[in-house]
Design a protein around this motif. Structure first.
Motif, PDB file in Angstrom:
ATOM      1  N   ASN A   1       0.848  -1.197   0.000  1.00  0.00           N
ATOM      2  CA  ASN A   1       0.000   0.000   0.000  1.00  0.00           C
ATOM      3  C   ASN A   1       0.879   1.241   0.000  1.00  0.00           C
ATOM      4  O   ASN A   1       1.628   1.488   0.940  1.00  0.00           O
ATOM      5  CB  ASN A   1      -0.921  -0.006   1.212  1.00  0.00           C
ATOM      6  N   MET A   2       0.782   2.029  -1.079  1.00  0.00           N
ATOM      7  CA  MET A   2       1.624   3.217  -1.240  1.00  0.00           C
ATOM      8  C   MET A   2       0.852   4.511  -0.992  1.00  0.00           C
ATOM      9  O   MET A   2       1.392   5.602  -1.217  1.00  0.00           O
ATOM     10  CB  MET A   2       2.195   3.245  -2.663  1.00  0.00           C
ATOM     11  N   SER A   3      -0.390   4.419  -0.527  1.00  0.00           N
ATOM     12  CA  SER A   3      -1.232   5.613  -0.395  1.00  0.00           C
ATOM     13  C   SER A   3      -0.605   6.664   0.515  1.00  0.00           C
ATOM     14  O   SER A   3      -0.619   7.861   0.220  1.00  0.00           O
ATOM     15  CB  SER A   3      -2.621   5.219   0.117  1.00  0.00           C
ATOM     16  N   GLU A   4      -0.032   6.226   1.632  1.00  0.00           N
ATOM     17  CA  GLU A   4       0.611   7.181   2.558  1.00  0.00           C
ATOM     18  C   GLU A   4       1.908   7.714   1.978  1.00  0.00           C
ATOM     19  O   GLU A   4       2.241   8.893   2.141  1.00  0.00           O
ATOM     20  CB  GLU A   4       0.867   6.505   3.906  1.00  0.00           C
ATOM     21  N   ALA A   5       2.652   6.848   1.294  1.00  0.00           N
ATOM     22  CA  ALA A   5       3.950   7.259   0.751  1.00  0.00           C
ATOM     23  C   ALA A   5       3.822   8.341  -0.321  1.00  0.00           C
ATOM     24  O   ALA A   5       4.731   9.150  -0.504  1.00  0.00           O
ATOM     25  CB  ALA A   5       4.682   6.048   0.195  1.00  0.00           C
ATOM     26  N   VAL A   6       2.698   8.350  -1.060  1.00  0.00           N
ATOM     27  CA  VAL A   6       2.518   9.332  -2.135  1.00  0.00           C
ATOM     28  C   VAL A   6       1.630  10.497  -1.703  1.00  0.00           C
ATOM     29  O   VAL A   6       1.354  11.405  -2.499  1.00  0.00           O
ATOM     30  CB  VAL A   6       1.915   8.668  -3.393  1.00  0.00           C
ATOM     31  N   LYS A   7       1.197  10.483  -0.455  1.00  0.00           N
ATOM     32  CA  LYS A   7       0.278  11.507   0.046  1.00  0.00           C
ATOM     33  C   LYS A   7       0.919  12.900  -0.030  1.00  0.00           C
ATOM     34  O   LYS A   7       2.113  13.068   0.230  1.00  0.00           O
ATOM     35  CB  LYS A   7      -0.082  11.185   1.496  1.00  0.00           C
TER      36      LYS A   7
ATOM     37  N   SER B   1       8.800  14.881  -4.515  1.00  0.00           N
ATOM     38  CA  SER B   1       9.985  15.461  -3.899  1.00  0.00           C
ATOM     39  C   SER B   1      10.979  14.364  -3.560  1.00  0.00           C
ATOM     40  O   SER B   1      10.663  13.172  -3.617  1.00  0.00           O
ATOM     41  CB  SER B   1       9.595  16.204  -2.625  1.00  0.00           C
ATOM     42  N   GLU B   2      12.198  14.770  -3.213  1.00  0.00           N
ATOM     43  CA  GLU B   2      13.198  13.782  -2.797  1.00  0.00           C
ATOM     44  C   GLU B   2      12.721  12.990  -1.593  1.00  0.00           C
ATOM     45  O   GLU B   2      12.941  11.772  -1.504  1.00  0.00           O
ATOM     46  CB  GLU B   2      14.512  14.507  -2.459  1.00  0.00           C
ATOM     47  N   ALA B   3      12.019  13.672  -0.670  1.00  0.00           N
ATOM     48  CA  ALA B   3      11.500  12.987   0.514  1.00  0.00           C
ATOM     49  C   ALA B   3      10.435  11.952   0.124  1.00  0.00           C
ATOM     50  O   ALA B   3      10.403  10.837   0.658  1.00  0.00           O
ATOM     51  CB  ALA B   3      10.912  14.004   1.500  1.00  0.00           C
ATOM     52  N   HIS B   4       9.568  12.351  -0.833  1.00  0.00           N
ATOM     53  CA  HIS B   4       8.544  11.410  -1.302  1.00  0.00           C
ATOM     54  C   HIS B   4       9.193  10.185  -1.946  1.00  0.00           C
ATOM     55  O   HIS B   4       8.809   9.043  -1.676  1.00  0.00           O
ATOM     56  CB  HIS B   4       7.622  12.094  -2.323  1.00  0.00           C
ATOM     57  N   LEU B   5      10.175  10.426  -2.818  1.00  0.00           N
ATOM     58  CA  LEU B   5      10.823   9.319  -3.513  1.00  0.00           C
ATOM     59  C   LEU B   5      11.508   8.372  -2.525  1.00  0.00           C
ATOM     60  O   LEU B   5      11.443   7.148  -2.662  1.00  0.00           O
ATOM     61  CB  LEU B   5      11.830   9.845  -4.534  1.00  0.00           C
TER      62      LEU B   5
ATOM     63  N   SER C   1      19.258   6.324  -8.380  1.00  0.00           N
ATOM     64  CA  SER C   1      18.332   7.326  -8.909  1.00  0.00           C
ATOM     65  C   SER C   1      17.094   6.649  -9.484  1.00  0.00           C
ATOM     66  O   SER C   1      17.094   5.459  -9.787  1.00  0.00           O
ATOM     67  CB  SER C   1      19.021   8.169  -9.985  1.00  0.00           C
ATOM     68  N   VAL C   2      16.027   7.437  -9.647  1.00  0.00           N
ATOM     69  CA  VAL C   2      14.752   6.920 -10.123  1.00  0.00           C
ATOM     70  C   VAL C   2      14.478   7.425 -11.527  1.00  0.00           C
ATOM     71  O   VAL C   2      14.503   8.634 -11.788  1.00  0.00           O
ATOM     72  CB  VAL C   2      13.601   7.345  -9.186  1.00  0.00           C
ATOM     73  N   LYS C   3      14.223   6.483 -12.431  1.00  0.00           N
ATOM     74  CA  LYS C   3      13.839   6.818 -13.800  1.00  0.00           C
ATOM     75  C   LYS C   3      12.361   6.507 -13.963  1.00  0.00           C
ATOM     76  O   LYS C   3      11.930   5.374 -13.836  1.00  0.00           O
ATOM     77  CB  LYS C   3      14.665   6.011 -14.796  1.00  0.00           C
ATOM     78  N   SER C   4      11.558   7.550 -14.235  1.00  0.00           N
ATOM     79  CA  SER C   4      10.112   7.349 -14.337  1.00  0.00           C
ATOM     80  C   SER C   4       9.459   8.603 -14.907  1.00  0.00           C
ATOM     81  O   SER C   4       9.885   9.724 -14.594  1.00  0.00           O
ATOM     82  CB  SER C   4       9.519   7.054 -12.960  1.00  0.00           C
ATOM     83  N   PRO C   5       8.415   8.449 -15.716  1.00  0.00           N
ATOM     84  CA  PRO C   5       7.686   9.617 -16.215  1.00  0.00           C
ATOM     85  C   PRO C   5       7.012  10.417 -15.104  1.00  0.00           C
ATOM     86  O   PRO C   5       6.689  11.585 -15.295  1.00  0.00           O
ATOM     87  CB  PRO C   5       6.636   9.003 -17.156  1.00  0.00           C
ATOM     88  N   ILE C   6       6.769   9.766 -13.932  1.00  0.00           N
ATOM     89  CA  ILE C   6       6.071  10.475 -12.854  1.00  0.00           C
ATOM     90  C   ILE C   6       7.028  10.946 -11.749  1.00  0.00           C
ATOM     91  O   ILE C   6       6.588  11.557 -10.776  1.00  0.00           O
ATOM     92  CB  ILE C   6       4.958   9.601 -12.243  1.00  0.00           C
ATOM     93  N   ALA C   7       8.320  10.679 -11.891  1.00  0.00           N
ATOM     94  CA  ALA C   7       9.279  11.025 -10.839  1.00  0.00           C
ATOM     95  C   ALA C   7       9.301  12.527 -10.564  1.00  0.00           C
ATOM     96  O   ALA C   7       9.493  12.958  -9.412  1.00  0.00           O
ATOM     97  CB  ALA C   7      10.674  10.540 -11.215  1.00  0.00           C
TER      98      ALA C   7
END
Length: 595
Positions: free
Chosen positions: A303-309, A377-381, A367-373
């Motif tokens: 569940n990523m809901s909190e991580a992307v909040k 923020s760095e904290a979110h990632l 590092s993160v490669k993604s169209p939505i990256a």
């Protein structure tokens, strides 16, 4: 050859200890080879193959007969068993150390050239195999499947007998109670205009047997459902049906674990680790997106809901605010997935209702490669990677939608990625119980609740009060046994009180009159001392399919139907003549379907 000569041995059971013995064998010609002066015949019966040597010096007039035989001729051979020369031993054959020198050979029946080879691993259209099923069943792998089925059913009967169960047959002609799949109807000649139904299961009768005081019942039962078919569905199928009195769910699950351990060790020599793992339905759906999870590998839903909040990615935010959820799977070591394959995965989850698929490729430098990256923020990632337990080289795949859609799409994607990454050990046996199912699910088409299992399943005691007020929150005393991601059996503690059964009928929209019309005889029985009881049914075809490592139950059923519920061998279903219809007081009128 004298008519008094009877078969003395089975082909595949001859061993080097039989060297020097005179034997009489019968079977089918699997292969004939003419080596200029000597003829070699591979003779096959159900037990296997043995090589026959036909030498004109030994066989006399039978040599001429041997010259004329062809594949699939049925023959009888009399001769002596001898050891093969060391150079000609066939290690791939159980009888490879010996051969039979023919003294007499008789053709019992000639055969046309088969439409496909009678051997394993043939690349032949399944419809052709089904049309000539009697030839398909000569193939060793198909006979092996049916022999396994026989062994399993015998072991089941032995186990049930040892544990005090009584095998009782229930009616094949019964009352139509279409509270689920469609019934197969049978017209009554002596009761014009009335119909029997073929049983979808013996459910009602086995519960009545508990009222009758039989206490422990089982049956290897034929069941019928008029529904659309899949690889693991047939219009007629077989189940091991079980019911017990004066038990709770734990008693039944313990008894069934013992059954599976007994069957797998007896039929395959494999020991099962007991007790089996238990998962609640909520936990299974949350972790695996399925109520029949494959536990042979990890890759659980996270569940990523909190991580992307509170990120800048409005798509995720809107879905979560609307009561949806964002979940992901971590495909370890697959960050280098080709873009073309990623695009294909978007289409894949779309099949299951997902509107899209997001991804993050974790590079070797972290590092993160993604169209939505760019929306995080760095904290979110950092939080996303931590939540997904992601490392350099991993691929994170996200689905965001309503919880049911996410579970279905991401659960299917989990299985698909496990196959592509070859994470599934095909020799592994991973059993689990899924328990505490929701009692009901809402049917949007019928605008009412329907029973998730069947309406005779008992609700949990603590949920009884919600039957009338909030049936969607009621959980059932139900349990399914899952093996390698396939449900092989399901059951429940049953309702044994009429007042509770009436409340369940009301919850699924049945009026008192409708309930009485469909199940009145059963409700009446409950008023004469129904004991607490419960049971389970195993899908025998599905279980054998897994044990035999086949992809379709049609490969473990002697005479299965096609996807359109027809038998290509007998051409059933077929037309019947007008006289038969008149005797049944039936007139057939075909209604054209709207295009």
């Amino acid at each position: 050859m004298s008519d008094s000569l009877k078969r003395s041995h089975s082909c595949g059971l001859l061993t080097k200890e039989a060297a020097g013995e005179q034997v009489v064998l019968c079977g089918w010609v699997a292969k004939r080879r003419d080596h200029g002066g000597l003829i070699f015949v591979d003779l096959r019966d159900r037990s296997g193959i043995v090589q026959i040597v036909v030498d004109p010096d030994d066989a006399g007039n039978s040599f001429t007969t041997a010259e004329a035989i062809r594949s699939e001729y049925v023959i009888k051979v009399a001769g002596k068993v001898r050891l093969r020369d060391a150079a000609t031993v066939n290690p791939n054959l159980a009888t490879g150390e010996i051969e039979v020198v023919a003294a007499d050979l008789e053709v019992l029946n000639a055969a046309k050239t088969p439409p496909f080879y009678i051997q394993d691993d043939i690349d032949t259209d399944e419809n052709l195999r089904l049309k000539y099923r009697y030839l398909d069943l000569r193939r060793p792998e198909m006979q092996k499947n049916l022999i396994l089925r026989h062994k399993v059913t015998k072991l089941m009967r032995d186990y049930m007998d040892k544990n005090g169960f009584c095998e009782i047959e229930t009616p094949m002609l019964t009352k139509s109670t279409p509270e689920g799949a469609r019934d197969y109807l049978v017209p009554s000649r002596v009761n014009p205009g009335k119909f029997y139904a073929l049983p979808q299961s013996p459910q009602i009768f086995k519960q009545i047997l508990m009222v009758a005081g039989m206490e422990r019942y089982f049956q290897i039962a034929r069941c019928f459902r008029d529904e659309d078919l899949r690889a693991d569905r047939q219009p007629e199928f077989t189940q091991l049906d079980i019911e017990m009195s004066f038990v709770d769910a734990e008693d039944i699950m313990e008894m069934m674990e013992g059954l599976m351990a007994y069957v797998f060790e007896g039929a395959m020599g494999k020991k099962i680790q007991l007790p089996m793992q238990r998962l609640t339905w909520d936990e299974a759906m949350d972790r695996f997106g399925s109520d029949k999870p494959d536990l042979r590998f990890g890759m659980e839903l996270v569940n990523m809901s909190e991580a992307v909040k509170d990120s800048d990615f409005k798509v995720f935010n809107a879905i979560v605010e609307d009561g949806g959820v964002v979940k992901a799977i971590n495909v370890k070591g697959y960050a280098a997935i080709p873009r073309r394959e990623l695009d294909g995965l978007v289409e894949f989850v779309g099949i299951y209702g997902a509107k899209g698929l997001a991804w993050m490729q974790i590079q070797e430098d972290g590092s993160v490669k993604s169209p939505i990256a760019k929306f995080f923020s760095e904290a979110h990632l950092a939080n996303i990677l931590k939540t997904a337990a992601a490392e350099p080289g991993d691929l994170i795949l996200f689905v965001a939608d309503k919880p049911a859609v996410v579970a279905q799409a991401l659960g299917a994607l989990r299985l698909e990625m496990a196959k592509r990454r070859e994470l599934i050990d095909e020799d592994m046996l991973t059993f689990a119980w899924v328990v505490d199912f929701p009692m009901f699910e809402y049917n949007d088409e019928e605008k009412r609740y329907v029973a998730m299992h069947h309406p005779f399943t008992a609700p949990r005691n603590e949920d009884l009060a919600m039957l009338a007020t909030d049936p969607g929150k009621v959980y059932a005393k139900a349990y399914d046994m899952v093996l390698n991601g396939t449900e092989i059996g399901g059951g429940s503690i049953r309702i044994h009180r009429r007042d509770v059964q009436n409340e369940v009928f009301k919850a699924i929209g049945l009026t008192e009159e409708q309930a009485k019309e469909k199940f009145g005889f059963m409700m009446d029985a409950f008023e004469y001392g129904a004991p607490p009881h419960g049971g389970l049914a195993f899908g025998l075809d599905r279980l054998i399919m897994i044990m035999a490592k086949r992809d379709s139950i049609r490969d473990v059923i002697a005479f299965p139907k096609t996807q359109s519920a027809s038998c290509l061998m007998t051409q059933a279903p077929n037309d019947v003549d007008e006289k038969q219809l008149r005797e049944l007081h039936i007139r057939a009128t075909l209604v054209k379907k709207d295009k």
